[in-house]
Write an enzyme that holds these catalytic residues in place. Structure first.
Site, PDB file in Angstrom:
ATOM      1  N   HIS A   1       0.817  -1.216   0.000  1.00  0.00           N
ATOM      2  CA  HIS A   1       0.000   0.000   0.000  1.00  0.00           C
ATOM      3  C   HIS A   1       0.852   1.267   0.000  1.00  0.00           C
ATOM      4  O   HIS A   1       0.416   2.309  -0.477  1.00  0.00           O
ATOM      5  CB  HIS A   1      -0.976  -0.018   1.175  1.00  0.00           C
ATOM      6  CG  HIS A   1      -2.168  -0.875   0.902  1.00  0.00           C
ATOM      7  ND1 HIS A   1      -3.306  -0.395   0.308  1.00  0.00           N
ATOM      8  CD2 HIS A   1      -2.375  -2.197   1.071  1.00  0.00           C
ATOM      9  CE1 HIS A   1      -4.170  -1.377   0.155  1.00  0.00           C
ATOM     10  NE2 HIS A   1      -3.628  -2.486   0.610  1.00  0.00           N
TER      11      HIS A   1
ATOM     12  N   GLU B   1     -12.194 -10.384  -7.108  1.00  0.00           N
ATOM     13  CA  GLU B   1     -10.777 -10.507  -6.790  1.00  0.00           C
ATOM     14  C   GLU B   1     -10.409 -11.908  -6.319  1.00  0.00           C
ATOM     15  O   GLU B   1      -9.303 -12.134  -5.838  1.00  0.00           O
ATOM     16  CB  GLU B   1     -10.368  -9.455  -5.747  1.00  0.00           C
ATOM     17  CG  GLU B   1     -11.280  -9.371  -4.548  1.00  0.00           C
ATOM     18  CD  GLU B   1     -11.027  -8.135  -3.694  1.00  0.00           C
ATOM     19  OE1 GLU B   1      -9.908  -7.594  -3.723  1.00  0.00           O
ATOM     20  OE2 GLU B   1     -11.956  -7.723  -2.980  1.00  0.00           O
TER      21      GLU B   1
ATOM     22  N   ASP C   1      -5.344  -8.531  -5.861  1.00  0.00           N
ATOM     23  CA  ASP C   1      -5.629  -9.773  -5.145  1.00  0.00           C
ATOM     24  C   ASP C   1      -5.950 -10.908  -6.099  1.00  0.00           C
ATOM     25  O   ASP C   1      -5.594 -12.062  -5.843  1.00  0.00           O
ATOM     26  CB  ASP C   1      -6.792  -9.565  -4.168  1.00  0.00           C
ATOM     27  CG  ASP C   1      -6.317  -9.070  -2.805  1.00  0.00           C
ATOM     28  OD1 ASP C   1      -5.170  -9.376  -2.438  1.00  0.00           O
ATOM     29  OD2 ASP C   1      -7.081  -8.375  -2.117  1.00  0.00           O
TER      30      ASP C   1
ATOM     31  N   CYS D   1     -10.333  -1.879 -10.958  1.00  0.00           N
ATOM     32  CA  CYS D   1      -9.862  -0.883  -9.984  1.00  0.00           C
ATOM     33  C   CYS D   1      -8.519  -1.274  -9.395  1.00  0.00           C
ATOM     34  O   CYS D   1      -8.014  -0.610  -8.495  1.00  0.00           O
ATOM     35  CB  CYS D   1     -10.881  -0.664  -8.871  1.00  0.00           C
ATOM     36  SG  CYS D   1     -11.142  -2.102  -7.811  1.00  0.00           S
TER      37      CYS D   1
END
Length: 541
Positions: free
Chosen positions: A188, A429, A453, A500
């Site tokens: 992240h 995902e 993911d 996304c």
């Protein structure tokens, strides 16, 4: 001059001062003293300095994230005045004739352990607070600089690693680049760097004890190199390259206000991914058509307790109001895996990426879920808000979610609180969701493919494990076939499908995504204009 190589997260270049962010686990030595009064005087000065630091942090947080989140620094100030805490430190200095650093560190450990062993959840949470205060006092006593991103000049952040909760608390305007010893290109922190359009390197083999705050450095995201204390010649060459990159960005800005349409007339929506209210400015600055992913879990990070319904409602309302009618897709909390929050009491898991996380927490602990849903439904009155549920694997999960949503709607109806029924979609995902996407499409309003993911679950590669970066291949034929399968299932049911995940910004695949028929790409704000340029230069019909 020292040159080191790492893995590049974002291809940019910057020259600037270094700010070293060290963890609070410094070793404190026990030193025999001869003058207890002098040591107590040192302690008093360190305490005054800590009070000033905490007040500055409170004022900064109050302006940026509101009173509720700023309150933690008030708590720290009060604990700094706690008589039992101070008396224990004073007593150890006087009776054992030890240095103040050692007395503070031992007292901090003792009090932290005491709080952690209590049954009351509020008191348990104080364990981390007293540890934080003690570390602050030790830093002040030893003369270590407390890295304050509010008052420092824009700098290159150098650290061992950075967690999501640490990065979310940073003043982003003060960050020129990231350089970390550990970390993955899919972490992240890496995502944040790409969102902010700043160069970043991970897995750099540097010794933090040899790097000092204030020294000059060059971070080159193109070559994957960082140069500490560069020569004058390198500085001049870097400044020239920085100017060239800025000129390229200026050319991209001419695309603002233009449509996302190919030369043959094929249109696609280009939205932005963000992690908090403060990031909306990046969305508007880069002319995104909407927000395709608002990571609501960042409201839960960097604090000691759950955000209230009012806090969440205020954040969601502010985002949709600021976007002025443009679509805002808010993902329900995706806590777990690499985003750990102490007060959730999730416990340790051998494989957290495949464990108790995201929608599984929401379905197992519906009270947490309902609080967020109430805030989301109330915010629908202020703009174009859609809700997206993460980590879905089955039709039954979606049906259970809708049951909980209906319960929340009934509660709001009974309380006569106005709301609208929003568009509701799911993230695709997991391979399971891909394989039953035809059934899921009948239940939901849209699909948004989380390629980060999806890639790790399909390839059995932990995306947080830097040693596996060479095996993490989002271009794998299996991933691309899965994306096509999801798009086909959505369109067959008359629904839209987008991406996304980070793959949406991969310019090597833009034409492929257009051929697949994707309706939307949601990318880091810094990539919106680059993807628009690729779309407008494509001939896909």
């Amino acid at each position: 001059m020292v040159k080191l190589s790492g893995k590049s997260v974002y291809k940019g270049i910057v020259l600037g001062p270094v700010a070293v962010l060290k963890k609070d686990d410094q070793q404190v030595k026990r030193v025999k003293i001869t003058d207890a009064d002098a040591e107590l005087g040192r302690l008093g000065k360190a305490g005054e300095q800590a009070r000033e630091q905490l007040k500055a942090l409170y004022d900064k947080a109050l302006k940026e994230v509101g009173e509720a989140s700023a309150a933690i620094f008030e708590v720290h100030q009060m604990m700094l005045e706690d008589e039992d805490y101070l008396e224990s430190i004073h007593n150890m200095i006087r009776t054992e004739m030890v240095n103040a650093e050692y007395a503070v560190a031992v007292t901090g450990d003792n009090f932290s352990e005491m709080f952690a062993g209590m049954d009351d959840e509020y008191m348990k949470a104080r364990a981390a607070d007293v540890k934080d205060i003690s570390n602050r006092l030790v830093r002040n006593l030893t003369g270590q600089q407390d890295l304050d991103l509010a008052s420092m000049e824009p700098s290159i952040i150098v650290a061992d690693d950075l967690s999501p909760s640490e990065t979310v608390q940073m003043d982003k305007s003060k960050i020129l680049a990231f350089v970390t010893v550990h970390g993955s290109t899919n972490s992240h922190t890496s995502i944040l760097a790409r969102m902010m359009n700043i160069p970043a390197l991970v897995s750099v083999p540097l010794n933090l004890d040899e790097v000092h705050t204030g020294m000059k450095a060059v971070v080159d995201g193109f070559s994957g190199e960082v140069i500490f204390e560069p020569s004058e010649e390198i500085c001049q060459a870097t400044e020239e390259r920085v100017r060239e990159e800025q000129e390229k960005l200026q050319l991209l800005h001419t695309l603002k206000g233009k449509e996302n349409v190919t030369l043959a007339g094929r249109k696609i929506n280009i939205y932005a991914n963000i992690g908090g209210v403060g990031d909306v400015g990046y969305v508007l600055e880069n002319d995104a058509g909407g927000i395709g992913l608002f990571r609501s879990e960042f409201l839960y990070l960097g604090r000691d307790d759950f955000p209230t319904e009012e806090e969440q409602f205020s954040a969601y309302r502010q985002v949709v109001q600021t976007m002025a009618g443009k679509k805002v897709i808010i993902r329900t909390l995706d806590i777990g895996a690499d985003k750990q929050v102490d007060y959730f009491n999730l416990g340790n898991e051998d494989n957290p990426a495949m464990g108790y996380r995201a929608i599984r927490i929401c379905l197992k602990q519906p009270d947490i879920f309902k609080t967020q849903l109430r805030a989301l439904l109330r915010a629908t009155m202020y703009g174009n808000l859609s809700i997206m549920y993460p980590m879905i694997t089955s039709v039954d999960e979606v049906k259970r979610i809708y049951e909980i949503v209906d319960e929340v709607k009934a509660e709001l109806d009974e309380a006569q609180v106005p709301y609208k029924v929003p568009e509701q979609g799911i993230m695709i995902e997991t391979p399971a969701a891909v394989m039953v996407s035809d059934d899921l499409a009948e239940l939901v309003d849209f699909f948004s493919i989380g390629t980060n993911d999806l890639t790790q679950y399909t390839l059995a590669v932990d995306r947080q494990n830097a040693r596996l970066d060479d095996f993490y291949n989002p271009h794998h034929k299996a991933i691309l076939r899965m994306i096509q399968m999801v798009v086909d299932s959505a369109h067959k049911a008359g629904k839209w499908a987008g991406i996304c995940g980070e793959l949406g910004a991969d310019l090597e695949l833009t034409e492929e995504f257009l051929k697949m028929g994707l309706d939307e790409l949601s990318v880091s704000p810094s990539m919106v204009l680059r993807v628009r340029k690729a779309v407008r230069e494509s001939e896909i019909a």
